[in-house]
Design a protein around this motif. Structure first.
Motif, short mmCIF file in Angstrom:
data_model
loop_
_atom_site.label_atom_id
_atom_site.label_comp_id
_atom_site.label_asym_id
_atom_site.label_seq_id
_atom_site.Cartn_x
_atom_site.Cartn_y
_atom_site.Cartn_z
N ASN A 120 0.76 -1.12 0.20
CA ASN A 120 0.01 0.07 -0.01
C ASN A 120 0.90 1.29 -0.12
O ASN A 120 1.89 1.20 0.54
N SER A 167 0.45 5.70 0.65
CA SER A 167 -0.44 6.72 0.98
C SER A 167 0.29 8.08 0.38
O SER A 167 1.50 8.14 0.37
N LYS A 184 -0.10 12.49 -0.18
CA LYS A 184 -0.59 13.88 0.72
C LYS A 184 -1.54 14.71 0.06
O LYS A 184 -2.44 15.17 0.44
N ARG A 212 -9.31 4.12 -11.38
CA ARG A 212 -9.56 3.57 -10.15
C ARG A 212 -8.78 2.17 -9.97
O ARG A 212 -8.31 1.66 -9.17
N ASP A 218 -7.25 5.13 -5.01
CA ASP A 218 -8.53 5.83 -4.37
C ASP A 218 -8.10 7.03 -4.02
O ASP A 218 -7.38 7.33 -2.89
N THR A 219 -8.36 8.29 -5.04
CA THR A 219 -8.05 9.48 -4.72
C THR A 219 -8.67 10.01 -3.17
O THR A 219 -8.14 10.95 -2.73
N SER A 220 -9.92 9.57 -2.83
CA SER A 220 -10.62 10.03 -1.95
C SER A 220 -10.02 9.61 -0.44
O SER A 220 -9.80 10.60 0.56
N LYS A 221 -9.12 8.74 -0.49
CA LYS A 221 -8.50 8.19 0.65
C LYS A 221 -7.04 8.59 0.45
O LYS A 221 -5.99 8.40 1.24
N LYS A 222 -6.60 9.02 -0.89
CA LYS A 222 -5.10 9.48 -1.03
C LYS A 222 -4.34 8.11 -0.95
O LYS A 222 -3.24 8.01 -0.07
N SER A 223 -4.66 7.15 -1.48
CA SER A 223 -4.14 5.85 -1.50
C SER A 223 -4.19 4.95 -2.71
O SER A 223 -4.89 5.26 -3.50
N SER A 224 -2.94 4.20 -2.76
CA SER A 224 -2.91 3.11 -3.65
C SER A 224 -2.57 1.84 -3.28
O SER A 224 -1.72 1.91 -2.02
N SER A 225 -2.99 0.67 -4.00
CA SER A 225 -2.11 -0.53 -3.41
C SER A 225 -1.76 -1.36 -4.93
O SER A 225 -2.26 -1.00 -5.98
#
Lengths: 112, 116
Positions: free
Chosen positions: A22, A24, A26, A54, A66-73
């Motif tokens: 994962n 994250s 900023k 997505r 997931d741009t709303s959570k500012k994260s990628s996996s």
């Protein structure tokens, strides 16, 4: 200083298992890229996913954003010993010039 | 085709020496980047060229670091009066389009600099 964060920092799995890493970040991004680095070598580009996407696939690799959570996996399915490497996410921030901003990486070990 | 190449692959310098690191980007790539990677960490941006113009040098850690790309292809990163904290892998990357943050960056194998 590193702008992104990868989780976990290290991961050890058996061959054939799936590996999930994962990342994250900023602030607003244009895209997020995943790279692999084998010991003592340069970075190899794996996948680029843009901010309006997505999910993306490439062979055994699956990346989500997931741009709303500012994260990628990054998911590696059916891992192989040859997948042993460090994996980095790198972001192209919209307000940070032209460079990529890298996280600290996840060190993946796949045991045969 | 040929990727990004860097030379030398390894460089050992005595503290206070000057060093020059070379990068040959992929032919035709407009953008060229230098990154510094400390042991166990991700790469950190040093400087960016669009053709021969150095558009961003905000990541250079001190005025001992200087980079050039005089003809818009090969680039040289020079470090003057090297210090032990300069020990790192120096990575060069190139991308086809201007403004490499929106485009895939292709990395060279790096130059590992050790300052004694």
């Amino acid at each position: 200083s590193q702008q992104g964060e990868e989780d976990p920092q290290a991961l050890s799995i058996q061959e054939g298992e799936n590996a999930t890493m994962n990342c994250s970040y900023k602030t607003s991004i244009n895209n997020l890229q995943w790279y692999r680095q084998n010991s003592g070598r340069g970075l190899v580009h794996l996948i680029l996913i843009r901010s309006n996407e997505r999910e993306k696939h490439s062979g055994r690799l699956r990346v989500t954003l997931d741009t709303s959570k500012k994260s990628s996996s990054l998911l590696i399915t059916a891992s192989r010993a040859a997948d042993t490497a460090s994996y980095f996410c790198a972001t192209g921030y919209n307000n940070a010039g032209n460079m990529l901003t890298f996280g600290g990486g996840t060190r993946l070990m796949v045991k045969p | 085709g040929a990727g990004v190449s860097q030379s030398p692959r390894y460089k050992v310098a005595k503290r206070g020496q000057d060093v020059a690191l070379r990068c040959d980007p992929i032919s035709g790539h407009v953008s060229l980047f230098w990154y510094q990677q400390a042991l166990g960490q991700g790469p950190e941006f040093l400087t960016y060229f669009q053709n021969e113009a150095q558009l961003d040098k905000s990541g250079l850690p001190s005025d001992r670091f200087f980079a050039e790309r005089p003809e818009g292809s090969v680039s040289t990163l020079k470090i003057q009066r090297t210090q032990q904290e300069d020990s790192a892998v120096y990575l060069c990357a190139s991308s086809l389009a201007p403004g490499g943050r929106t485009d895939t960056q292709y990395f060279g194998p790096g130059t590992r600099l050790t300052v004694l």
